[in-house]
Scaffold this motif. Structure first.
Motif, PDB file in Angstrom:
ATOM      1  N   LYS A 177     -14.842 112.911 111.967  1.00 13.73           N
ATOM      2  CA  LYS A 177     -14.306 113.189 113.310  1.00 13.73           C
ATOM      3  C   LYS A 177     -12.966 113.910 113.170  1.00 13.73           C
ATOM      4  N   ARG A 178     -12.558 114.550 114.247  1.00 16.20           N
ATOM      5  CA  ARG A 178     -11.294 115.291 114.228  1.00 16.20           C
ATOM      6  C   ARG A 178     -10.122 114.375 113.837  1.00 16.20           C
ATOM      7  N   ASP A 179     -10.119 113.160 114.360  1.00 17.11           N
ATOM      8  CA  ASP A 179      -9.017 112.227 114.048  1.00 17.11           C
ATOM      9  C   ASP A 179      -8.944 111.937 112.546  1.00 17.11           C
ATOM     10  N   ASP A 180     -10.113 111.853 111.913  1.00 18.76           N
ATOM     11  CA  ASP A 180     -10.136 111.620 110.459  1.00 18.76           C
ATOM     12  C   ASP A 180      -9.442 112.777 109.741  1.00 18.76           C
ATOM     13  N   ARG A 204      -5.620 112.732 110.252  1.00 19.50           N
ATOM     14  CA  ARG A 204      -5.011 111.664 109.464  1.00 19.50           C
ATOM     15  C   ARG A 204      -4.954 112.052 107.986  1.00 19.50           C
TER      16      ARG A 204
END
Lengths: 450, 457
Positions: free
Chosen positions: A178-181, A184
């Motif tokens: 996912k984009r958040d991964d 981060r």
């Protein structure tokens, strides 16, 4: 030694590690109007979190697909207009942005690279597109026996260890990213203390250092614990492990024998390096090449080599014989490894290897491009500065007794991993016979397995 | 991208046998040849000195003291182009045999001597048009390498045993490059489809049955027919003095006899008037596509415009075909092979499809994009982009002594002068958008295309 001294005078790098906190090395070379600029982060596929194999490479690729001020199309157009190239090379312990640009366009090029390193935006549309491209590359690799075998070999030799993670990742892991991964992982890895700028070409070192300083100033303060961790050293199994990667219709196989290796800073490394030059280390007169190729014609090549990491990585013997000659090649390589351990190398082999390695050592750093690669190795593998220039000096001190003692201590055929990629219905039983083990000891996996 | 074959070999330990020393006693002196030698401009301030010995051997020297080393390359003007049907792969197989023994040196000693001297990158490769033997050495080894290379130019020994073993090595190389490689099989097929008469139609590595048919007799005849000083160019780049190189080369090659080597008559390829298609069932999980168009020889005046054209079409992520095929999600890559053959050849577009996408769809999109490209001249921005890219690629290919030697040897061999390569580079700077459009209309004719598709078996 005369030539070695001449070689050692080569390469005047500008060194800088100032308040910028991004270590920078640049060698001025005005022979051609081109500049090579690399930005490296000292973390790679080994740092991919569990269940996210391939994320390091994915983040690197995504950084070139959009920033807060430029779309992917704008980045592509600008780089192409400058006649420049910029690509990502992901290694097990490094991610390197490799760039080349005409020196007359360097300032404009640096602006784009600065933006890519400091302001990636990870647009959702590009994430979807990149997933499709990388997953296609992964399945395309299944058609290429050499690269495919290498992925299986790493996974087998380092099962459960970060060194076994495939650079491009696994299809199931990529799909879940996912984009958040990505955001981060980018924040964790791309910190100034993990970054390195190394280059050469038609510019001044001070100009590149100023750019690196601006790069650091534009980045957030990330003091505190460094999220990049180095894994524990991998270990050899208690007994030999055997794998057969089954792929249909092979008229040629890929054969590996190997074990966990040694660091270049290990006292055994240079004795082993010398002894391996005799056994299979890239020399045309090495034992493996002589026995497998020259005397028998069984394979186009047969080699043994060490791969390096921050931790001990791997030593392996590798050849790719015709299917019809594979049983013989398996038995021969196994026997040669055992004899090497038992008897070591001869005084004549020792003298020949030593003079060959010392006389050719300077070719490891005789061009600006090679010197740049050496610095990247030294910095990303945590080696002392200038280490890659010390081979001749170290090798000159190795004795025959030290070389043979190191081989006896290190080489462990009974605890090696052995892997064959070929067609199981033609070869599995013969493979077992060659290794003198029951077929039940051979684990068989299809070549499409991740 | 090119498809050349790099070979590696092995040696055995035996005593070194001293060479017969050649005493130069010809009618031309080193000084007279030196006077007749020419200094020719290369890139920037670099100059290349060219000499021709009385026996026809050509010598190019580029002095470059950036490192205490030099590259030494021997380029023979013979490749798979010069082979006969049913004996394909002979030029490449013979290249392997050049690392066996000579009348003066037991088998295996060549590699051993060079290795002990600190040689780097000792190797060889064979293409459609030439065969090359390459090394890099510390600066004090010029005499040694000239002695070794001159010896195997005329004194090679090919015996039955070493021939049989080496033929098996080449069969294994063929298994690696072609038989077990989807890309290798595609590459073989595109030349086999685009050429019907010319000898470029067979693979450099040869066909399995042709290699199996040969005995040691054919390589021996091949050696007599193609290896001689008047069929070779020596290229030396590095920390050397041209006058010293000439003196050394005269010492070891000066007395070698020129041979009467008949020029190979290669059939002209007839004009292709209708498209050709072939689909290969391969061990691949994504489809693959190659599309080839006939193009002229490397010396042709249209080559600079064609170079810019292919850059506009495929170089960089913002190139026309990259946007139409990769950016759109159809393919993962699109590229072309280099335009560098001695005879009229093909411009080949090559790429892999994304999972689930069809090569037929990619071909349609490619053809449509090319037709669009032919309708209007490209913008100044696209023109500048392509020229900058080509300029950077040229310089990138000259970043070490061996790369400079490769450039010099390649153009000297396929066109008689390395200046051809320099001129292509210079003329690229003057290519106009109109010339590119004209080249596209002339050469990217859909009726003359050959298409190979690779699909899952």
């Amino acid at each position: 030694m005369k030539m070695t001294k001449l070689f050692l005078s080569l390469g005047i790098f500008g060194f800088a590690l100032s308040a910028s906190a991004i270590e920078t090395r640049f060698e001025s070379d005005s022979s051609l109007p081109v500049v090579y600029l690399n930005v490296a982060v000292k973390a790679g596929a080994a740092n991919d979190p569990h269940g996210q194999a391939g994320i390091g490479n994915f983040v690197g690729e995504m950084m070139m697909r959009g920033t807060k001020t430029r779309t992917k199309a704008q980045i592509d157009e600008t780089l192409d207009l400058l006649g420049a190239t910029l690509s990502v090379e992901t290694r097990t312990e490094a991610i390197i942005f490799r760039g080349r640009v005409l020196s007359s366009k360097l300032a404009e090029y640096m602006e784009v690279v600065h933006d890519i390193i400091t302001n990636p935006s990870f647009p959702e549309r590009e994430i979807k597109k990149l997933k499709a491209e990388i997953s296609s590359d992964i399945v395309e690799t299944r058609g290429k026996d050499g690269p495919l075998a290498k992925v299986f070999w790493d996974g087998f030799l380092f099962e459960g260890h970060p060194y076994g993670k495939p650079i491009l990742g696994k299809l199931r892991d990529l799909e879940k990213l996912k984009r958040d991964d990505l955001v981060r992982h980018y924040r964790d890895l791309f910190q100034d203390r993990n970054l390195l700028v190394v280059g050469s070409g038609d510019s001044e070192a001070s100009f590149v250092e100023s750019w690196a300083k601006r790069l650091a100033e534009a980045r957030p303060d990330t003091s505190g614990e460094n999220p990049v961790h180095v894994a524990d050293a991998p270990k050899n199994p208690a007994k030999r492990e055997i794998l057969f990667v089954d792929k249909p219709d092979r008229t040629q196989t890929q054969l590996y024998f190997g074990q966990v290796g040694v660091r270049m800073t290990d006292p055994r490394f240079f004795p082993l390096h010398l002894a391996n030059h005799v056994f299979g280390g890239g020399s045309f007169s090495a034992r493996l090449m002589t026995e497998v190729r020259v005397k028998r014609g069984w394979s186009y090549g047969a080699y043994s080599y060490f791969r390096q990491g921050i931790r001990p990585r791997s030593f392996q013997a590798y050849t790719f014989p015709a299917t019809k000659d594979t049983p013989g090649a398996v038995a021969l390589v196994d026997q040669m490894l055992r004899e090497w351990k038992e008897k070591g190398i001869t005084p004549a082999e020792y003298e020949f290897a030593k003079s060959s390695l010392i006389n050719s050592a300077g070719f490891a750093y005789n061009t600006p491009g090679k010197r740049v690669e050496n610095i990247l190795l030294e910095k990303t593998l945590d080696l002392p500065d200038g280490f890659m220039k010390t081979f001749a000096e170290h090798l000159s001190k190795v004795t025959l007794a030290e070389a043979n003692a190191a081989v006896k201590d290190f080489v462990d055929p009974d605890r090696m991993h052995v892997m064959l990629l070929g067609t199981a219905k033609d070869l599995k039983a013969k493979f077992a016979t060659s290794l003198k083990v029951p077929e039940s000891e051979i684990k068989v996996v299809p070549y499409t397995k991740e | 991208m090119t498809n050349k074959y790099s070979l590696i070999r092995s040696v055995k330990v035996r005593a070194f046998v001293a060479f017969v020393s050649f005493v130069f006693a010809g009618c031309s002196s080193v000084s007279s040849i030196e006077k007749e030698g020419k200094k020719l401009p290369f890139f920037g301030s670099m100059e290349v000195q060219r000499f021709t010995l009385p026996n026809g051997l050509k010598l190019l020297v580029l002095e470059d003291s950036s490192s205490p080393t030099f590259a030494y390359q021997t380029w023979y003007r013979v490749g798979s182009r010069d082979e006969e049907p049913k004996y394909t792969g002979l030029a490449h197989l013979f290249e392997h045999l050049m690392f066996k023994g000579t009348k003066n040196l037991p088998e295996g000693q060549l590699d051993r001597i060079l290795e002990q001297a600190g040689a780097e990158g000792e190797n060889a490769f064979t293409s459609r048009d030439y065969t090359v033997y390459v090394q890099e050495l510390p600066k004090d080894k010029l005499d040694l390498i000239a002695k070794l290379e001159s010896d195997r130019m005329v004194n090679l020994v090919v015996n039955d045993d070493s021939f049989k073993t080496e033929r098996e090595v080449v069969q294994n190389e063929r298994r690696m490059r072609n038989e077990n490689s989807p890309d290798g099989l595609m590459y073989q097929e595109i030349f086999g489809l685009a050429f019907t008469k010319h000898s470029y139609r067979w693979p450099v590595i040869g066909y399995e049955e042709d290699l199996a048919r040969m005995s040691s007799k054919e390589p021996r005849e091949f050696y007599e027919s193609h290896y001689a000083p008047n069929h070779a160019t020596i290229v030396v780049v590095g920390d050397v003095k041209a006058s010293e190189v000439l003196k050394t080369v005269m010492k070891y090659y000066g007395d070698l006899k020129a041979k009467n080597l008949p020029e190979k008559i290669v059939p002209m390829e007839p004009e292709q008037t209708s498209p050709r298609h072939k689909t290969l069932k391969l061990n691949t999980q994504v489809q693959k596509l190659m599309v080839a168009y006939p193009v002229p020889a490397v010396v042709h005046e249209d080559i600079p415009a064609l170079e810019v054209m292919r850059s506009v079409l495929t170089s960089g992520k913002s190139s026309r075909l990259s946007k139409a095929l990769v950016e759109s999600g159809i393919m993962t890559s699109i590229d072309t092979y280099d335009l560098d053959d001695r005879d009229p050849s093909i411009l080949t577009f090559v790429g892999n499809l994304q999972r689930g996408k069809k090569a037929t769809q990619a071909e349609s999109v490619m053809l449509a994009e090319i037709e669009k490209f032919k309708k209007a001249p490209i913008s100044q921005s696209e023109l500048e982009r392509a020229k900058n890219s080509l300029q950077a690629q040229f310089y990138d290919g000259l970043s070490s002594p061996s790369e400079k030697a490769n450039f010099l040897g390649h153009y000297e061999t396929v066109s008689d002068s390395f200046r051809t390569g320099v001129n292509i580079f210079t003329k690229i700077g003057a290519v106009t958008a109109t010339q590119i459009q004209a080249a596209a209309k002339k050469y990217l004719n859909p009726n003359s295309r050959s298409v190979v598709m690779g699909v899952q078996k």
